[in-house]
Design an enzyme around this catalytic site. Sequence first.
Site, PDB file in Angstrom:
ATOM      1  N   ASP A  56       0.900  -1.197   0.051  1.00 42.13           N
ATOM      2  CA  ASP A  56      -0.123  -0.128  -0.014  1.00 42.13           C
ATOM      3  C   ASP A  56       0.719   1.093  -0.052  1.00 42.13           C
ATOM      4  OD1 ASP A  56      -2.225   1.515   0.201  1.00 42.13           O
ATOM      5  OD2 ASP A  56      -2.588   1.229   2.219  1.00 42.13           O
TER       6      ASP A  56
ATOM      7  N   SER B 251      -8.485   2.428   8.619  1.00 41.71           N
ATOM      8  CA  SER B 251      -8.931   3.049   9.890  1.00 41.71           C
ATOM      9  C   SER B 251     -10.098   2.192  10.696  1.00 41.71           C
ATOM     10  CB  SER B 251      -9.440   4.662   9.626  1.00 41.71           C
ATOM     11  OG  SER B 251      -8.492   5.322   9.018  1.00 41.71           O
TER      12      SER B 251
HETATM   13  P1  13P Z   1      -8.841   4.794   5.732  1.00 44.60           P
HETATM   14  O1  13P Z   1      -8.063   5.596   6.494  1.00 44.60           O
HETATM   15  O2  13P Z   1     -10.100   5.438   5.457  1.00 44.60           O
HETATM   16  O3  13P Z   1      -9.223   3.460   6.163  1.00 44.60           O
HETATM   17  O4  13P Z   1      -8.076   4.428   4.392  1.00 44.60           O
HETATM   18  C1  13P Z   1      -7.045   3.513   4.156  1.00 44.60           C
HETATM   19  C2  13P Z   1      -6.340   3.433   2.919  1.00 44.60           C
HETATM   20  O5  13P Z   1      -6.698   4.324   1.906  1.00 44.60           O
HETATM   21  C3  13P Z   1      -4.985   2.788   2.812  1.00 44.60           C
HETATM   22  O6  13P Z   1      -4.243   2.817   1.718  1.00 44.60           O
HETATM   23  O1  G3H Z   2      -3.182   4.761   3.658  1.00 41.24           O
HETATM   24  C1  G3H Z   2      -2.455   4.546   4.595  1.00 41.24           C
HETATM   25  C2  G3H Z   2      -2.832   3.357   5.261  1.00 41.24           C
HETATM   26  O2  G3H Z   2      -3.817   3.769   6.184  1.00 41.24           O
HETATM   27  C3  G3H Z   2      -1.530   2.890   6.174  1.00 41.24           C
HETATM   28  O3  G3H Z   2      -1.162   3.723   7.285  1.00 41.24           O
HETATM   29  O4  G3H Z   2       1.308   4.130   7.257  1.00 41.24           O
HETATM   30  O5  G3H Z   2       0.078   4.007   9.577  1.00 41.24           O
HETATM   31  O6  G3H Z   2       0.503   1.828   8.218  1.00 41.24           O
HETATM   32  P1  G3H Z   2       0.203   3.497   8.209  1.00 41.24           P
HETATM   33 ZN    ZN Z   3      -4.493   4.688   1.018  1.00 40.02          ZN
END
Ligand code: 13P
Ligand code: G3H
Ligand code: ZN
Length: 327
Positions: free
Chosen positions: A95, A273
């Site tokens: 991600d 989240s």
């Molecule tokens: P949220 O913070 O809305 O859960 O989004 C997560 C996300 O886009 C991870 O890449």
């Molecule tokens: O979009 C980001 C994700 O919610 C990941 O967050 O860097 O705290 O793992 P993180």
């Molecule tokens: Zn994201």
Amino acid sequence: MKKIHYTELGLVNTKAMFLQAMDEQFAVPAYNFNNMEQLQAIVTGCAKSASPVILQVSGSARKYIGTAFLPHMAAAAVDLAQEEGLAVPIALHLDHGSSFELAKECIDSGFSSVMIDASHHSFEENAAMTRQVVEYAHDHEVTVEAELGVLAGIEDEVSAEHSSYTRPEEVERFLEQTGVDSLAISIGTSHGAYKFKLKPGEEPPPLRFDILEEIEKRVPGFPIVLHGASSVTQSHVALINQFGGQMDNTAGIPEEQLRKAAASAVCKVNIDSDGRLAMTAIIRQVFAEKPAEFDPRKYLGPARDELITMVMHKNRAVLGSAGRIQS
Ligand code: 13P
Ligand code: G3H
Ligand code: ZN
């Protein structure tokens, strides 16, 4: 670092998942995880609801878990789905990958899909970085997600103060130049639990479906990704606040809006989240109601159960991904 191809772990890339999602008008859930309980809950919830799943880790989550553990956790996830009775397709996805080097490391260590997020750079730089990742990834049958437009809020190791919506007129050129497999767009979602500051009784502003429709018109059948798609479940926020937490003025994307998006060209919906809130709410409740408890299984276990319930709810009632895999 030992080289591993994702097929050795029993994983799949996102190609077939997105074809099915586009064809049947649902969205594949992409849930973030950082630890064993989250992973178990996501996989159990998806196997129980017969949903394909994308397990995603950010660069910092990968560091937190450790590169020695991650491939084994992914292989265990595949086994767990089988134990739950349904071998649902599972992808392991990076991600918000911030560089070619990170994407390459992930591809070389068992990821079946990677995101290169160069959306905060110029169009040309974004396209060039994406192209470089696509070339390496496709040589290894790994699928690639990129992003055009910038979401408000903090992206992992990528800070974006203000959102700038995706410009539909740039999309075709970007896809032609990069050969990317899916594209994250900015239409009003944002990361984190504080997406909108609402006054009492006020509703979150609707997503920019006009932009999404324009993109669909220009690149019909191309898989679109929605980041920042947590609904910020208010019952979990209320539990957190009831049991000593402090989360003021939280708001997320209403489920109705996500249902509409999932039935469109949006094939992947990112949720982090909401999973964090679900676990934190229950852990706080156990700590408050059973102050003598100190066995981690007694608070992580119920938190894991709550996350299973959340995953099944989203797959069934929001994303439409439940029941899509036959045994
Ligand atoms: P949220 O913070 O809305 O859960 O989004 C997560 C996300 O886009 C991870 O890449
Ligand atoms: O979009 C980001 C994700 O919610 C990941 O967050 O860097 O705290 O793992 P993180
Ligand atoms: Zn994201």
